[in-house]
Design an enzyme around this catalytic site. Structure first.
Site, PDB file in Angstrom:
ATOM      1  N   GLY A  46       0.875  -1.171   0.000  1.00  0.00           N
ATOM      2  CA  GLY A  46       0.000   0.000   0.000  1.00  0.00           C
ATOM      3  C   GLY A  46       0.906   1.212   0.000  1.00  0.00           C
ATOM      4  O   GLY A  46       1.911   1.239  -0.703  1.00  0.00           O
ATOM      5  N   GLU A  47       0.574   2.177   0.800  1.00  0.00           N
ATOM      6  CA  GLU A  47       1.406   3.381   0.913  1.00  0.00           C
ATOM      7  C   GLU A  47       1.954   3.416   2.333  1.00  0.00           C
ATOM      8  O   GLU A  47       1.198   3.616   3.287  1.00  0.00           O
ATOM      9  CB  GLU A  47       0.549   4.608   0.572  1.00  0.00           C
ATOM     10  CG  GLU A  47       1.349   5.849   0.306  1.00  0.00           C
ATOM     11  CD  GLU A  47       2.460   5.649  -0.714  1.00  0.00           C
ATOM     12  OE1 GLU A  47       2.225   5.042  -1.764  1.00  0.00           O
ATOM     13  OE2 GLU A  47       3.592   6.102  -0.431  1.00  0.00           O
ATOM     14  N   SER A  48       3.258   3.204   2.456  1.00  0.00           N
ATOM     15  CA  SER A  48       3.843   3.056   3.794  1.00  0.00           C
ATOM     16  C   SER A  48       3.657   4.312   4.649  1.00  0.00           C
ATOM     17  O   SER A  48       3.472   4.216   5.867  1.00  0.00           O
ATOM     18  CB  SER A  48       5.328   2.695   3.693  1.00  0.00           C
ATOM     19  OG  SER A  48       6.019   3.670   2.943  1.00  0.00           O
ATOM     20  N   CYS A  78       6.125  -5.413   0.567  1.00  0.00           N
ATOM     21  CA  CYS A  78       6.271  -4.095  -0.057  1.00  0.00           C
ATOM     22  C   CYS A  78       6.199  -2.956   0.986  1.00  0.00           C
ATOM     23  O   CYS A  78       7.148  -2.775   1.740  1.00  0.00           O
ATOM     24  CB  CYS A  78       5.230  -3.965  -1.160  1.00  0.00           C
ATOM     25  SG  CYS A  78       5.711  -2.814  -2.439  1.00  0.00           S
ATOM     26  N   ARG A 105      12.795   3.216  -0.881  1.00  0.00           N
ATOM     27  CA  ARG A 105      11.429   3.220  -1.418  1.00  0.00           C
ATOM     28  C   ARG A 105      11.430   3.478  -2.928  1.00  0.00           C
ATOM     29  O   ARG A 105      12.324   4.149  -3.434  1.00  0.00           O
ATOM     30  CB  ARG A 105      10.591   4.307  -0.735  1.00  0.00           C
ATOM     31  CG  ARG A 105      10.354   4.041   0.727  1.00  0.00           C
ATOM     32  CD  ARG A 105       9.544   5.147   1.361  1.00  0.00           C
ATOM     33  NE  ARG A 105       8.232   5.279   0.735  1.00  0.00           N
ATOM     34  CZ  ARG A 105       7.494   6.385   0.800  1.00  0.00           C
ATOM     35  NH1 ARG A 105       7.938   7.450   1.430  1.00  0.00           N
ATOM     36  NH2 ARG A 105       6.313   6.418   0.232  1.00  0.00           N
ATOM     37  N   ILE A 134       5.335  -3.586  -7.574  1.00  0.00           N
ATOM     38  CA  ILE A 134       4.559  -2.364  -7.816  1.00  0.00           C
ATOM     39  C   ILE A 134       5.188  -1.219  -7.017  1.00  0.00           C
ATOM     40  O   ILE A 134       5.125  -1.211  -5.785  1.00  0.00           O
ATOM     41  CB  ILE A 134       3.084  -2.550  -7.386  1.00  0.00           C
ATOM     42  CG1 ILE A 134       2.461  -3.729  -8.157  1.00  0.00           C
ATOM     43  CG2 ILE A 134       2.291  -1.267  -7.616  1.00  0.00           C
ATOM     44  CD1 ILE A 134       1.092  -4.119  -7.668  1.00  0.00           C
ATOM     45  N   ARG A 135       5.795  -0.307  -7.715  1.00  0.00           N
ATOM     46  CA  ARG A 135       6.522   0.788  -7.055  1.00  0.00           C
ATOM     47  C   ARG A 135       7.243   0.266  -5.804  1.00  0.00           C
ATOM     48  O   ARG A 135       7.098   0.771  -4.688  1.00  0.00           O
ATOM     49  CB  ARG A 135       5.555   1.930  -6.680  1.00  0.00           C
ATOM     50  CG  ARG A 135       4.959   2.596  -7.917  1.00  0.00           C
ATOM     51  CD  ARG A 135       3.966   3.678  -7.558  1.00  0.00           C
ATOM     52  NE  ARG A 135       4.559   4.716  -6.709  1.00  0.00           N
ATOM     53  CZ  ARG A 135       5.330   5.694  -7.152  1.00  0.00           C
ATOM     54  NH1 ARG A 135       5.646   5.764  -8.420  1.00  0.00           N
ATOM     55  NH2 ARG A 135       5.793   6.590  -6.327  1.00  0.00           N
ATOM     56  N   HIS A 170       4.744  -9.064  -4.528  1.00  0.00           N
ATOM     57  CA  HIS A 170       3.377  -9.326  -4.041  1.00  0.00           C
ATOM     58  C   HIS A 170       2.868 -10.714  -4.430  1.00  0.00           C
ATOM     59  O   HIS A 170       2.104 -10.817  -5.404  1.00  0.00           O
ATOM     60  CB  HIS A 170       2.414  -8.298  -4.648  1.00  0.00           C
ATOM     61  CG  HIS A 170       2.642  -6.901  -4.198  1.00  0.00           C
ATOM     62  ND1 HIS A 170       2.025  -6.360  -3.097  1.00  0.00           N
ATOM     63  CD2 HIS A 170       3.427  -5.924  -4.707  1.00  0.00           C
ATOM     64  CE1 HIS A 170       2.411  -5.104  -2.950  1.00  0.00           C
ATOM     65  NE2 HIS A 170       3.258  -4.814  -3.905  1.00  0.00           N
ATOM     66  N   GLU A 172       0.501 -12.203  -3.194  1.00  0.00           N
ATOM     67  CA  GLU A 172      -0.968 -12.174  -3.053  1.00  0.00           C
ATOM     68  C   GLU A 172      -1.661 -11.661  -4.319  1.00  0.00           C
ATOM     69  O   GLU A 172      -2.876 -11.748  -4.434  1.00  0.00           O
ATOM     70  CB  GLU A 172      -1.372 -11.334  -1.824  1.00  0.00           C
ATOM     71  CG  GLU A 172      -1.326  -9.815  -1.989  1.00  0.00           C
ATOM     72  CD  GLU A 172       0.077  -9.229  -1.940  1.00  0.00           C
ATOM     73  OE1 GLU A 172       1.066  -9.996  -1.903  1.00  0.00           O
ATOM     74  OE2 GLU A 172       0.190  -7.980  -1.952  1.00  0.00           O
TER      75      GLU A 172
HETATM   76  N1  GLN Z   1       5.787   2.750  -2.954  1.00  0.00           N
HETATM   77  C1  GLN Z   1       5.079   2.322  -1.770  1.00  0.00           C
HETATM   78  C2  GLN Z   1       5.665   2.952  -0.517  1.00  0.00           C
HETATM   79  O1  GLN Z   1       6.725   3.476  -0.556  1.00  0.00           O
HETATM   80  C3  GLN Z   1       5.092   0.817  -1.634  1.00  0.00           C
HETATM   81  C4  GLN Z   1       4.377   0.203  -2.806  1.00  0.00           C
HETATM   82  C5  GLN Z   1       3.636  -1.057  -2.499  1.00  0.00           C
HETATM   83  O2  GLN Z   1       3.413  -1.413  -1.334  1.00  0.00           O
HETATM   84  N2  GLN Z   1       3.163  -1.704  -3.531  1.00  0.00           N
HETATM   85  O3  GLN Z   1       5.049   2.902   0.513  1.00  0.00           O
END
Ligand code: GLN
Length: 190
Positions: A46-48, A78, A105, A134-135, A170, A172
């Protein structure tokens, strides 16, 4: 088994679905009481910064940290990896600080923010696994007590330390339950 998934933001439902597919019970974790009788926990992608902020605002960070320190099997995917790291490159803000790793990150660069690859992770399975990024962050430094499980392009993308395992990718988001099964069987902790 009862498996908790930290459920503030991010890829929660995908983990819950895989937990169910393996015949276990998934539990959303949002408050201290949700930690009571779980056998393992997953910190999702997600977004940390968002998940980290909510961990702090709700105060869950303290009880979650204590629970993981007491030996709860923990998998960070992630953003989950970022939350568990002792250090985040170029960032003051720190979260659980439970693993002796430094992470970078969005480390695979803007043009290839997201990609898939296939790889055999020998310690996990003889078969190739699909790795979805993913990113994604990767690990730039580890202490001696950290075991590296997988590298992609020479970058560390999976590692473990005591009762904690982290992946930049991921599992999942694939149809493959191998990684979750490996995590829940818990042999990697011994
Ligand atoms: N780019 C996100 C972060 O820095 C991590 C991306 C992800 O969890 N898929 O939090």
């Amino acid at each position: 088994m009862k498996v908790g998934v930290l459920s503030f933001q991010g890829g929660v439902i995908e983990h819950l679905n895989q937990i169910k597919a393996l015949g276990h019970t998934g539990v959303e974790v949002k408050k201290e009481k949700d930690l009571d009788d779980i056998d393992a926990i997953i910190l999702p992608g997600g977004e940390s910064t968002t998940i980290g902020k909510l961990l702090k605002i709700t105060g869950l960070i303290k009880s979650l940290k204590e629970k993981i320190e007491s030996g709860l099997p923990t998998w960070g995917t992630c953003a989950g990896m970022i939350l568990l790291a002792n250090e985040v490159e170029g960032q003051e803000e720190k979260y659980l600080q439970l693993m002796d790793i430094k992470v970078k990150r969005n480390a695979f660069g803007t043009q290839i923010d997201s990609f898939k690859t296939h790889k055999v992770i020998e310690k996990i399975s003889k078969d190739e696994m699909e790795l979805v990024f993913i990113r994604a962050p990767y690990i730039t430094e580890v202490k001696d007590n950290v075991r590296i499980l997988c590298k992609v392009d020479d970058k560390i993308v999976a590692a473990r330390q005591d009762n904690i395992i982290v992946t930049s990718f991921h599992p999942e988001l694939t149809n493959d339950l191998t990684f979750l099964n490996y995590f829940l069987k818990g042999k990697w902790m011994k």
